[in-house]
Design a protein around this motif. Structure first.
Motif, PDB file in Angstrom:
ATOM      1  N   LEU A  10     -34.306 -14.628  15.263  1.00  0.00           N
ATOM      2  CA  LEU A  10     -34.424 -14.074  13.912  1.00  0.00           C
ATOM      3  C   LEU A  10     -35.248 -14.982  13.006  1.00  0.00           C
ATOM      4  O   LEU A  10     -36.036 -14.506  12.177  1.00  0.00           O
ATOM      5  CB  LEU A  10     -33.046 -13.836  13.314  1.00  0.00           C
ATOM      6  N   TYR A  11     -35.093 -16.287  13.166  1.00  0.00           N
ATOM      7  CA  TYR A  11     -35.889 -17.251  12.403  1.00  0.00           C
ATOM      8  C   TYR A  11     -37.374 -17.075  12.726  1.00  0.00           C
ATOM      9  O   TYR A  11     -38.209 -17.025  11.820  1.00  0.00           O
ATOM     10  CB  TYR A  11     -35.429 -18.667  12.729  1.00  0.00           C
ATOM     11  N   SER A  12     -37.699 -16.946  13.988  1.00  0.00           N
ATOM     12  CA  SER A  12     -39.092 -16.779  14.388  1.00  0.00           C
ATOM     13  C   SER A  12     -39.682 -15.476  13.871  1.00  0.00           C
ATOM     14  O   SER A  12     -40.817 -15.448  13.381  1.00  0.00           O
ATOM     15  CB  SER A  12     -39.212 -16.818  15.912  1.00  0.00           C
ATOM     16  N   ILE A  13     -38.931 -14.402  13.961  1.00  0.00           N
ATOM     17  CA  ILE A  13     -39.415 -13.112  13.462  1.00  0.00           C
ATOM     18  C   ILE A  13     -39.658 -13.188  11.955  1.00  0.00           C
ATOM     19  O   ILE A  13     -40.680 -12.689  11.451  1.00  0.00           O
ATOM     20  CB  ILE A  13     -38.422 -11.990  13.817  1.00  0.00           C
ATOM     21  N   ALA A  14     -38.740 -13.805  11.222  1.00  0.00           N
ATOM     22  CA  ALA A  14     -38.898 -13.908   9.772  1.00  0.00           C
ATOM     23  C   ALA A  14     -40.100 -14.770   9.408  1.00  0.00           C
ATOM     24  O   ALA A  14     -40.870 -14.427   8.497  1.00  0.00           O
ATOM     25  CB  ALA A  14     -37.628 -14.481   9.147  1.00  0.00           C
ATOM     26  N   LEU A  35     -46.264 -21.987  19.646  1.00  0.00           N
ATOM     27  CA  LEU A  35     -45.956 -23.316  20.195  1.00  0.00           C
ATOM     28  C   LEU A  35     -45.195 -24.166  19.174  1.00  0.00           C
ATOM     29  O   LEU A  35     -44.229 -24.853  19.526  1.00  0.00           O
ATOM     30  CB  LEU A  35     -47.230 -24.025  20.625  1.00  0.00           C
ATOM     31  N   ILE A  36     -45.628 -24.101  17.927  1.00  0.00           N
ATOM     32  CA  ILE A  36     -44.954 -24.879  16.882  1.00  0.00           C
ATOM     33  C   ILE A  36     -43.519 -24.399  16.691  1.00  0.00           C
ATOM     34  O   ILE A  36     -42.584 -25.210  16.612  1.00  0.00           O
ATOM     35  CB  ILE A  36     -45.748 -24.804  15.562  1.00  0.00           C
ATOM     36  N   LEU A  37     -43.323 -23.078  16.635  1.00  0.00           N
ATOM     37  CA  LEU A  37     -41.965 -22.543  16.471  1.00  0.00           C
ATOM     38  C   LEU A  37     -41.089 -22.873  17.679  1.00  0.00           C
ATOM     39  O   LEU A  37     -39.897 -23.161  17.524  1.00  0.00           O
ATOM     40  CB  LEU A  37     -42.015 -21.037  16.253  1.00  0.00           C
ATOM     41  N   GLY A  38     -41.660 -22.840  18.870  1.00  0.00           N
ATOM     42  CA  GLY A  38     -40.902 -23.228  20.059  1.00  0.00           C
ATOM     43  C   GLY A  38     -40.500 -24.690  20.029  1.00  0.00           C
ATOM     44  O   GLY A  38     -39.379 -25.047  20.407  1.00  0.00           O
ATOM     45  N   PHE A  39     -41.405 -25.535  19.560  1.00  0.00           N
ATOM     46  CA  PHE A  39     -41.096 -26.964  19.452  1.00  0.00           C
ATOM     47  C   PHE A  39     -40.013 -27.222  18.416  1.00  0.00           C
ATOM     48  O   PHE A  39     -39.102 -28.027  18.635  1.00  0.00           O
ATOM     49  CB  PHE A  39     -42.372 -27.744  19.122  1.00  0.00           C
ATOM     50  N   VAL A  40     -40.095 -26.539  17.285  1.00  0.00           N
ATOM     51  CA  VAL A  40     -39.065 -26.677  16.248  1.00  0.00           C
ATOM     52  C   VAL A  40     -37.713 -26.205  16.783  1.00  0.00           C
ATOM     53  O   VAL A  40     -36.679 -26.837  16.545  1.00  0.00           O
ATOM     54  CB  VAL A  40     -39.467 -25.914  14.973  1.00  0.00           C
ATOM     55  N   GLY A  41     -37.712 -25.104  17.511  1.00  0.00           N
ATOM     56  CA  GLY A  41     -36.463 -24.620  18.110  1.00  0.00           C
ATOM     57  C   GLY A  41     -35.893 -25.597  19.114  1.00  0.00           C
ATOM     58  O   GLY A  41     -34.677 -25.826  19.162  1.00  0.00           O
ATOM     59  N   PHE A  42     -36.775 -26.211  19.920  1.00  0.00           N
ATOM     60  CA  PHE A  42     -36.317 -27.213  20.886  1.00  0.00           C
ATOM     61  C   PHE A  42     -35.722 -28.419  20.173  1.00  0.00           C
ATOM     62  O   PHE A  42     -34.668 -28.921  20.569  1.00  0.00           O
ATOM     63  CB  PHE A  42     -37.471 -27.650  21.789  1.00  0.00           C
ATOM     64  N   LEU A  43     -36.397 -28.896  19.119  1.00  0.00           N
ATOM     65  CA  LEU A  43     -35.884 -30.052  18.384  1.00  0.00           C
ATOM     66  C   LEU A  43     -34.542 -29.761  17.724  1.00  0.00           C
ATOM     67  O   LEU A  43     -33.656 -30.621  17.700  1.00  0.00           O
ATOM     68  CB  LEU A  43     -36.892 -30.491  17.321  1.00  0.00           C
ATOM     69  N   SER A  44     -34.372 -28.553  17.202  1.00  0.00           N
ATOM     70  CA  SER A  44     -33.089 -28.229  16.567  1.00  0.00           C
ATOM     71  C   SER A  44     -31.967 -28.159  17.595  1.00  0.00           C
ATOM     72  O   SER A  44     -30.867 -28.655  17.353  1.00  0.00           O
ATOM     73  CB  SER A  44     -33.189 -26.929  15.785  1.00  0.00           C
ATOM     74  N   THR A  45     -32.241 -27.579  18.762  1.00  0.00           N
ATOM     75  CA  THR A  45     -31.223 -27.529  19.814  1.00  0.00           C
ATOM     76  C   THR A  45     -30.911 -28.923  20.339  1.00  0.00           C
ATOM     77  O   THR A  45     -29.747 -29.270  20.565  1.00  0.00           O
ATOM     78  CB  THR A  45     -31.697 -26.627  20.962  1.00  0.00           C
ATOM     79  N   PHE A  46     -31.940 -29.746  20.496  1.00  0.00           N
ATOM     80  CA  PHE A  46     -31.748 -31.109  20.986  1.00  0.00           C
ATOM     81  C   PHE A  46     -30.937 -31.936  20.004  1.00  0.00           C
ATOM     82  O   PHE A  46     -30.009 -32.652  20.389  1.00  0.00           O
ATOM     83  CB  PHE A  46     -33.100 -31.772  21.247  1.00  0.00           C
ATOM     84  N   SER A  47     -31.256 -31.834  18.700  1.00  0.00           N
ATOM     85  CA  SER A  47     -30.513 -32.613  17.712  1.00  0.00           C
ATOM     86  C   SER A  47     -29.069 -32.133  17.607  1.00  0.00           C
ATOM     87  O   SER A  47     -28.158 -32.936  17.424  1.00  0.00           O
ATOM     88  CB  SER A  47     -31.202 -32.557  16.356  1.00  0.00           C
ATOM     89  N   TRP A  48     -28.841 -30.814  17.733  1.00  0.00           N
ATOM     90  CA  TRP A  48     -27.481 -30.268  17.704  1.00  0.00           C
ATOM     91  C   TRP A  48     -26.656 -30.836  18.858  1.00  0.00           C
ATOM     92  O   TRP A  48     -25.513 -31.261  18.669  1.00  0.00           O
ATOM     93  CB  TRP A  48     -27.543 -28.752  17.775  1.00  0.00           C
ATOM     94  N   SER A  49     -27.229 -30.872  20.049  1.00  0.00           N
ATOM     95  CA  SER A  49     -26.490 -31.392  21.209  1.00  0.00           C
ATOM     96  C   SER A  49     -26.320 -32.900  21.122  1.00  0.00           C
ATOM     97  O   SER A  49     -25.277 -33.437  21.515  1.00  0.00           O
ATOM     98  CB  SER A  49     -27.185 -30.997  22.505  1.00  0.00           C
ATOM     99  N   LEU A  50     -27.314 -33.607  20.598  1.00  0.00           N
ATOM    100  CA  LEU A  50     -27.208 -35.060  20.469  1.00  0.00           C
ATOM    101  C   LEU A  50     -26.101 -35.449  19.498  1.00  0.00           C
ATOM    102  O   LEU A  50     -25.243 -36.277  19.820  1.00  0.00           O
ATOM    103  CB  LEU A  50     -28.548 -35.644  20.009  1.00  0.00           C
ATOM    104  N   PHE A  51     -26.102 -34.841  18.317  1.00  0.00           N
ATOM    105  CA  PHE A  51     -25.063 -35.173  17.343  1.00  0.00           C
ATOM    106  C   PHE A  51     -23.684 -34.694  17.809  1.00  0.00           C
ATOM    107  O   PHE A  51     -22.679 -35.335  17.516  1.00  0.00           O
ATOM    108  CB  PHE A  51     -25.392 -34.598  15.974  1.00  0.00           C
ATOM    109  N   GLY A  52     -23.630 -33.603  18.538  1.00  0.00           N
ATOM    110  CA  GLY A  52     -22.359 -33.156  19.097  1.00  0.00           C
ATOM    111  C   GLY A  52     -21.780 -34.153  20.079  1.00  0.00           C
ATOM    112  O   GLY A  52     -20.582 -34.435  20.075  1.00  0.00           O
ATOM    113  N   SER A  53     -22.636 -34.714  20.930  1.00  0.00           N
ATOM    114  CA  SER A  53     -22.140 -35.701  21.894  1.00  0.00           C
ATOM    115  C   SER A  53     -21.787 -37.019  21.214  1.00  0.00           C
ATOM    116  O   SER A  53     -20.867 -37.715  21.647  1.00  0.00           O
ATOM    117  CB  SER A  53     -23.173 -35.938  22.990  1.00  0.00           C
ATOM    118  N   LEU A  54     -22.487 -37.359  20.121  1.00  0.00           N
ATOM    119  CA  LEU A  54     -22.149 -38.589  19.401  1.00  0.00           C
ATOM    120  C   LEU A  54     -20.823 -38.454  18.655  1.00  0.00           C
ATOM    121  O   LEU A  54     -20.022 -39.392  18.621  1.00  0.00           O
ATOM    122  CB  LEU A  54     -23.257 -38.958  18.417  1.00  0.00           C
TER     123      LEU A  54
END
Length: 84
Positions: A10-14, A35-54
């Motif tokens: 939904l973020y990408s469509i908007a 590519l930019i939106l995919g990278f932003v999505g990857f970074l958000s998922t990565f940061s969510w999992s990183l902070f969750g594990s911390l």
């Protein structure tokens, strides 16, 4: 792991409909923005999992106070919706 993220779609469509389509018309620009939106999505998922594990070790040590605080915040949010 969640590979299909509805919020990301939904973020990408908007973003595409609001900011990209009115100003860019070439396929190359669409590809670059995809590519930019995919990278932003990857970074958000990565940061969510990183902070969750911390925070997992901290939350497991203080489970009861954390649950009480979160429950009180949930009740406060519900009350602020019902009684504005």
């Amino acid at each position: 792991m969640q590979f299909i993220n509805p919020k990301g779609i939904l973020y990408s469509i908007a973003v595409v409909a609001t900011y990209i389509l009115p100003y860019y018309t070439t396929y190359f620009s669409f590809f670059v923005f995809a590519l930019i939106l995919g990278f932003v999505g990857f970074l958000s998922t990565f940061s969510w999992s990183l902070f969750g594990s911390l925070f997992q070790s901290f939350i497991s040590k203080h489970r009861k106070p954390f649950n009480i605080i979160m429950a009180l915040l949930l009740v406060y949010c519900a009350a602020s919706i019902i009684y504005p």
